[in-house]
Design a protein around this motif. Structure first.
Motif, short mmCIF file in Angstrom:
data_model
loop_
_atom_site.label_atom_id
_atom_site.label_comp_id
_atom_site.label_asym_id
_atom_site.label_seq_id
_atom_site.Cartn_x
_atom_site.Cartn_y
_atom_site.Cartn_z
N ASN A 287 88.53 103.62 38.21
CA ASN A 287 88.37 102.66 38.99
C ASN A 287 86.86 102.38 39.46
N ALA A 288 86.01 102.85 38.70
CA ALA A 288 84.53 102.85 39.32
C ALA A 288 83.99 101.28 39.16
N PHE A 289 83.98 100.72 37.93
CA PHE A 289 83.50 99.43 37.91
C PHE A 289 84.80 98.49 38.25
N VAL A 290 84.39 97.15 39.19
CA VAL A 290 85.44 96.37 39.63
C VAL A 290 85.51 94.88 39.11
N HIS A 291 84.12 94.60 38.79
CA HIS A 291 83.65 93.37 37.99
C HIS A 291 82.78 93.65 36.78
#
Length: 495
Positions: free
Chosen positions: A41-45
């Motif tokens: 869940n590091a990149f969110v966009h």
């Protein structure tokens, strides 16, 4: 060329110049890695179309033969940086749907240098936190695990998504911001390098504000040399930021000579905290021995006002946050609460903020409003400002006595489990910043360097604090420490 995502910035630069790979290939490899690493869940966009377009432009620039060092490098951008027409939420519900019409100065400098944006990275809401557990996107997860269990660990905060992404080779480097340790603590928790530059070295324009006199952007990278390369692209004077220093940006990479003979490294006695784990004590002693072996002189120093740093920080930072966050009112942008019949503007403000801000942000806004209120301003805020001046003077005194850099632990422990501190007294969480907040209060440059593993196989970091505006010298000392420590461990892939 295999394992493209494992390249450092320096390694990728060389490979691109020799035409051994392309920016498009690097970018596609990183996008595939991100796709496989959803569990972190590091990149969110994600911005794959922008990334490929930028990579193609970078390849053309490299082929033309006049490309800067950062040209073609796929990066992750912390969600605190405003990026044109790309969601920029500061991990908060109150900025849901906000797509700025402008670009932050730091990211614009990176794009001008030819860097590639893979997407936006998870973080603590409004950068308020040390564990990335206050994000509207959910927790970011550390790619490292303890040897003896599979419990998910924090990547640190607030730049937790940045740290996790770099450690797990999802991007070659990432931007972070540091208000009280938010670059250096997550870097130490994930076994990467995190550099907080001198206050004013990088523009704050277009970076969502937490505490304006403390916030500073910086690079989070795989190596010290990479931090030097990336800082060179990020730094520089910006007339749009009144706190930006009008100084020439030196060649930070050229400052890395590997020679620290005759340098004086200070060891502050006040950083020897009661109950400090033996592993941290040993790491610190080993780090001092490594620098001594490289020709530096190790000097015991005193920073007498250190014990007041945390309380002063947790008055000043919330006070500035309460002022900065007053702009989120549901009127101009972001979330607006649904109103009942008869509700007026006051009810709209109250409901919007109650729905939009998470518990940690609400806590800090309330503390900040309290310490700025009539009757308490002098007792708390003004007193904290005076203490801050004394802390800054402590550093000025030791630097005036010939100390070139100061060596301390980066964190009081290795990464802890997600949820382990969430329900505890919030002060326990705030104690994670004990070694880092002094650097922000004094406006100094600081760098976290991975230096070893604890008994459970988790990374531990050391911190070097430098003289103001002498990041080049600090990076040189950090590179000597990095080489001597020989930290090459990577997390075992479980995600």
């Amino acid at each position: 060329m295999s394992d493209l995502t494992k390249l450092t910035l320096a390694g990728a630069r060389d490979a691109l110049r020799k035409a051994e790979t392309t920016s498009v290939a690097l970018t596609e490899a990183c996008l595939a890695e991100i796709e496989d690493a959803g569990a972190l869940n590091a990149f969110v966009h994600m911005t794959p179309e922008i990334a490929i377009d930028q990579a193609r432009a970078a390849d053309a620039r490299i082929a033309a033969g006049e490309a800067p060092a950062m040209c073609g490098m796929p990066l992750g951008i912390k969600d605190l940086f405003c990026t044109r027409e790309v969601p920029s939420q500061a991990a908060s519900h109150i900025l849901n749907g906000f797509r700025p019409e402008y670009e932050s100065t730091v990211t614009q400098k990176l794009w001008d240098a030819g860097a590639v944006m893979l997407g936006k990275l998870n973080m603590d809401e409004f950068a308020m936190g040390s564990s990335n557990e206050s994000s509207v996107y959910g927790n970011a997860v550390n790619p490292w695990r303890r040897d003896d269990d599979d419990a998910p660990l924090t990547p640190g905060g607030s730049s937790g998504g940045s740290a996790a992404a770099v450690a797990a080779d999802m991007c070659l480097a990432a931007t972070g911001t540091d208000t009280g340790g938010s670059i250096r603590q997550p870097a130490a928790f994930t076994g990467i390098v995190g550099l907080k530059p001198t206050y004013g070295r990088c523009s704050r324009w277009g970076v969502v504000a937490f505490a304006s006199s403390l916030d500073q952007a910086g690079p989070m990278t795989k190596t010290v040399r990479d931090a030097a390369i990336m800082l060179g692209a990020m730094a520089g004077h910006d007339p749009k930021d009144s706190t930006s220093a009008d100084l020439v940006v030196p060649d930070f990479e050229a400052a890395i000579t590997g020679d620290i003979r005759g340098k004086k490294i200070g060891i502050p006695r006040e950083y020897r905290m009661d109950g400090m784990p033996a592993e941290i004590e040993k790491l610190w002693a080993d780090g001092a021995a490594m620098l001594r072996d490289a020709g530096a002189e190790i000097v015991d120093i005193s920073l007498p006002h250190t014990k007041y740093a945390l309380p002063a920080y947790y008055v000043i930072a919330p006070a500035e946050a309460s002022s900065n966050l007053a702009r989120y009112d549901g009127v101009r942008y972001g979330h607006r609460a649904k109103l009942a019949q008869g509700d007026g503007i006051v009810q709209m403000y109250e409901k919007t903020r109650a729905e939009g801000f998470g518990p940690e942000v609400q806590r800090r806004v309330m503390i900040g409003t309290y310490v700025l209120s009539a009757g308490f301003y002098d007792a708390y805020y003004n007193r904290a400002r005076k203490v801050r001046t004394l802390i800054k003077r402590d550093f000025e005194t030791v630097f005036a006595e010939g100390i070139d850099a100061i060596l301390t632990p980066a964190t009081p422990s290795a990464a802890f489990g997600l949820g382990e501190m969430a329900e505890a007294d919030p002060v326990q969480m705030y104690l994670n910043d004990v070694f880092t907040v002094t650097v922000n209060l004094a406006g100094l440059p600081g760098i976290a360097v991975p230096a070893g593993l604890d008994a459970k196989g988790l990374p531990l970091g050391l911190q070097l604090i430098g003289r103001p505006w002498e990041e080049g010298d600090l990076l040189n000392t950090a590179e000597v420490l990095e080489r001597a420590a020989g930290f090459v461990s990577k997390p075992s892939k479980w995600w």
